[in-house]
Design a protein around this motif. Structure first.
Motif, PDB file in Angstrom:
ATOM      1  N   LEU A 150      -1.901   5.220  -6.396  1.00 15.04           N
ATOM      2  CA  LEU A 150      -3.136   5.876  -5.971  1.00 15.04           C
ATOM      3  C   LEU A 150      -2.932   6.756  -4.741  1.00 15.04           C
ATOM      4  O   LEU A 150      -3.585   7.776  -4.568  1.00 15.04           O
ATOM      5  CB  LEU A 150      -4.195   4.799  -5.679  1.00 15.04           C
ATOM      6  CG  LEU A 150      -5.504   5.241  -5.049  1.00 15.04           C
ATOM      7  CD1 LEU A 150      -6.294   6.081  -6.047  1.00 15.04           C
ATOM      8  CD2 LEU A 150      -6.308   4.039  -4.611  1.00 15.04           C
ATOM      9  N   PHE A 151      -1.996   6.380  -3.861  1.00 20.64           N
ATOM     10  CA  PHE A 151      -1.791   7.061  -2.593  1.00 20.64           C
ATOM     11  C   PHE A 151      -0.588   7.994  -2.583  1.00 20.64           C
ATOM     12  O   PHE A 151      -0.262   8.569  -1.546  1.00 20.64           O
ATOM     13  CB  PHE A 151      -1.628   6.037  -1.470  1.00 20.64           C
ATOM     14  CG  PHE A 151      -2.793   5.111  -1.337  1.00 20.64           C
ATOM     15  CD1 PHE A 151      -4.043   5.602  -0.986  1.00 20.64           C
ATOM     16  CD2 PHE A 151      -2.653   3.763  -1.581  1.00 20.64           C
ATOM     17  CE1 PHE A 151      -5.126   4.752  -0.872  1.00 20.64           C
ATOM     18  CE2 PHE A 151      -3.726   2.899  -1.470  1.00 20.64           C
ATOM     19  CZ  PHE A 151      -4.967   3.409  -1.115  1.00 20.64           C
ATOM     20  N   LEU A 152       0.080   8.140  -3.714  1.00 19.22           N
ATOM     21  CA  LEU A 152       1.318   8.919  -3.754  1.00 19.22           C
ATOM     22  C   LEU A 152       1.150  10.233  -4.520  1.00 19.22           C
ATOM     23  O   LEU A 152       0.397  10.310  -5.482  1.00 19.22           O
ATOM     24  CB  LEU A 152       2.426   8.102  -4.420  1.00 19.22           C
ATOM     25  CG  LEU A 152       2.798   6.810  -3.711  1.00 19.22           C
ATOM     26  CD1 LEU A 152       3.793   6.023  -4.548  1.00 19.22           C
ATOM     27  CD2 LEU A 152       3.351   7.088  -2.326  1.00 19.22           C
ATOM     28  N   TYR A 153       1.882  11.221  -4.075  1.00 16.72           N
ATOM     29  CA  TYR A 153       1.971  12.485  -4.810  1.00 16.72           C
ATOM     30  C   TYR A 153       3.113  12.343  -5.814  1.00 16.72           C
ATOM     31  O   TYR A 153       4.120  11.687  -5.530  1.00 16.72           O
ATOM     32  CB  TYR A 153       2.263  13.642  -3.856  1.00 16.72           C
ATOM     33  CG  TYR A 153       1.106  13.980  -2.967  1.00 16.72           C
ATOM     34  CD1 TYR A 153       0.149  14.903  -3.368  1.00 16.72           C
ATOM     35  CD2 TYR A 153       0.958  13.377  -1.720  1.00 16.72           C
ATOM     36  CE1 TYR A 153      -0.931  15.214  -2.555  1.00 16.72           C
ATOM     37  CE2 TYR A 153      -0.127  13.679  -0.905  1.00 16.72           C
ATOM     38  CZ  TYR A 153      -1.056  14.600  -1.330  1.00 16.72           C
ATOM     39  OH  TYR A 153      -2.122  14.904  -0.530  1.00 16.72           O
TER      40      TYR A 153
ATOM     41  N   MET B 172       0.823  -1.187   0.000  1.00 17.81           N
ATOM     42  CA  MET B 172       0.000   0.000   0.000  1.00 17.81           C
ATOM     43  C   MET B 172       0.872   1.257   0.000  1.00 17.81           C
ATOM     44  O   MET B 172       0.497   2.268  -0.549  1.00 17.81           O
ATOM     45  CB  MET B 172      -0.896  -0.022   1.236  1.00 17.81           C
ATOM     46  CG  MET B 172      -1.999   0.979   1.186  1.00 17.81           C
ATOM     47  SD  MET B 172      -3.222   0.596   2.436  1.00 17.81           S
ATOM     48  CE  MET B 172      -3.429   2.171   3.148  1.00 17.81           C
ATOM     49  N   ARG B 173       2.033   1.161   0.609  1.00 16.27           N
ATOM     50  CA  ARG B 173       2.906   2.325   0.712  1.00 16.27           C
ATOM     51  C   ARG B 173       3.369   2.840  -0.649  1.00 16.27           C
ATOM     52  O   ARG B 173       3.631   4.030  -0.809  1.00 16.27           O
ATOM     53  CB  ARG B 173       4.099   1.985   1.592  1.00 16.27           C
ATOM     54  CG  ARG B 173       4.940   3.172   1.955  1.00 16.27           C
ATOM     55  CD  ARG B 173       5.812   2.827   3.145  1.00 16.27           C
ATOM     56  NE  ARG B 173       6.491   3.937   3.727  1.00 16.27           N
ATOM     57  CZ  ARG B 173       5.951   4.969   4.358  1.00 16.27           C
ATOM     58  NH1 ARG B 173       4.671   5.064   4.457  1.00 16.27           N
ATOM     59  NH2 ARG B 173       6.676   5.913   4.880  1.00 16.27           N
TER      60      ARG B 173
ATOM     61  N   GLU C 257       1.655   2.210  -3.621  1.00 17.08           N
ATOM     62  CA  GLU C 257       0.557   2.240  -4.591  1.00 17.08           C
ATOM     63  C   GLU C 257       0.440   3.647  -5.179  1.00 17.08           C
ATOM     64  O   GLU C 257       0.300   4.620  -4.431  1.00 17.08           O
ATOM     65  CB  GLU C 257      -0.763   1.864  -3.924  1.00 17.08           C
ATOM     66  CG  GLU C 257      -0.910   0.409  -3.611  1.00 17.08           C
ATOM     67  CD  GLU C 257      -1.073  -0.429  -4.861  1.00 17.08           C
ATOM     68  OE1 GLU C 257      -1.742   0.017  -5.810  1.00 17.08           O
ATOM     69  OE2 GLU C 257      -0.498  -1.524  -4.882  1.00 17.08           O
TER      70      GLU C 257
ATOM     71  N   PRO D  58       3.028   8.807   1.647  1.00 16.83           N
ATOM     72  CA  PRO D  58       1.734   8.490   1.022  1.00 16.83           C
ATOM     73  C   PRO D  58       0.635   9.342   1.656  1.00 16.83           C
ATOM     74  O   PRO D  58       0.741   9.736   2.831  1.00 16.83           O
ATOM     75  CB  PRO D  58       1.525   7.008   1.348  1.00 16.83           C
ATOM     76  CG  PRO D  58       2.857   6.492   1.751  1.00 16.83           C
ATOM     77  CD  PRO D  58       3.634   7.648   2.281  1.00 16.83           C
ATOM     78  N   ASN D  59      -0.419   9.625   0.919  1.00 15.46           N
ATOM     79  CA  ASN D  59      -1.440  10.551   1.425  1.00 15.46           C
ATOM     80  C   ASN D  59      -2.139  10.043   2.685  1.00 15.46           C
ATOM     81  O   ASN D  59      -2.608  10.836   3.483  1.00 15.46           O
ATOM     82  CB  ASN D  59      -2.446  10.913   0.334  1.00 15.46           C
ATOM     83  CG  ASN D  59      -3.253   9.746  -0.156  1.00 15.46           C
ATOM     84  OD1 ASN D  59      -3.214   8.648   0.388  1.00 15.46           O
ATOM     85  ND2 ASN D  59      -3.996   9.976  -1.223  1.00 15.46           N
ATOM     86  N   TRP D  60      -2.179   8.744   2.917  1.00 16.62           N
ATOM     87  CA  TRP D  60      -2.844   8.237   4.116  1.00 16.62           C
ATOM     88  C   TRP D  60      -2.012   8.457   5.381  1.00 16.62           C
ATOM     89  O   TRP D  60      -2.496   8.268   6.485  1.00 16.62           O
ATOM     90  CB  TRP D  60      -3.242   6.760   3.964  1.00 16.62           C
ATOM     91  CG  TRP D  60      -2.145   5.844   3.502  1.00 16.62           C
ATOM     92  CD1 TRP D  60      -1.883   5.480   2.213  1.00 16.62           C
ATOM     93  CD2 TRP D  60      -1.171   5.191   4.300  1.00 16.62           C
ATOM     94  NE1 TRP D  60      -0.800   4.635   2.158  1.00 16.62           N
ATOM     95  CE2 TRP D  60      -0.346   4.438   3.440  1.00 16.62           C
ATOM     96  CE3 TRP D  60      -0.902   5.161   5.659  1.00 16.62           C
ATOM     97  CZ2 TRP D  60       0.722   3.678   3.888  1.00 16.62           C
ATOM     98  CZ3 TRP D  60       0.163   4.401   6.111  1.00 16.62           C
ATOM     99  CH2 TRP D  60       0.957   3.672   5.226  1.00 16.62           C
ATOM    100  N   THR D  61      -0.742   8.873   5.246  1.00 18.38           N
ATOM    101  CA  THR D  61       0.090   9.168   6.428  1.00 18.38           C
ATOM    102  C   THR D  61      -0.043  10.625   6.870  1.00 18.38           C
ATOM    103  O   THR D  61       0.384  10.975   7.969  1.00 18.38           O
ATOM    104  CB  THR D  61       1.576   8.881   6.151  1.00 18.38           C
ATOM    105  OG1 THR D  61       2.066   9.780   5.146  1.00 18.38           O
ATOM    106  CG2 THR D  61       1.803   7.445   5.720  1.00 18.38           C
TER     107      THR D  61
END
Length: 120
Positions: free
Chosen positions: A6-9, A1-2, A4, A88-91
């Motif tokens: 989708l979650f990265l700038y 997930m780190r 992916e 990642p954006n979830w952090t």
């Protein structure tokens, strides 16, 4: 997930700006909501800044710098964005709320207001 996409700038100037804006937005939200949740508020806002390029390779990932005691310098959360892939954006909510607002910013503001010794 780190890693992916989708979650990265994007690891570009635009991606860095977007990541910085996202952290700033979360910290602003935390500053607004903290008084209702904690019955206390920070005396001043915290600024979210990028670490200088000269410190990217050797500096810490994040660093909180409290405001100057005389009020001449605003508090800052300094992000080292040697790569946006590190964040990642979830952090970002955890980063903003723990390190900026309410987090360390509020903790140190309360300590200063109550004259708790700096060596604590």
């Amino acid at each position: 997930m780190r890693l992916e996409p989708l979650f990265l700038y994007p690891d570009t100037l635009e991606g860095r700006a977007a990541l910085l804006a996202a952290v700033s937005e979360r910290a602003s939200w935390g500053e607004q909501k903290a008084p209702a949740m904690l019955s206390v508020a920070a005396a001043a806002q915290v600024e979210i800044k990028l670490a200088p390029a000269s410190l990217e390779t050797a500096g810490p990932d994040i660093h909180y710098r409290p405001a100057a005691l005389d009020g001449s310098r605003q508090a800052a959360l300094i992000l080292n964005l040697r790569s946006t892939l590190d964040w990642p954006n979830w952090t970002l909510p955890t980063l903003a709320y723990r390190e900026a607002a309410p987090g360390r910013h509020l903790q140190l503001g309360i300590a200063r207001a109550r004259a708790i010794p700096s060596w604590r």
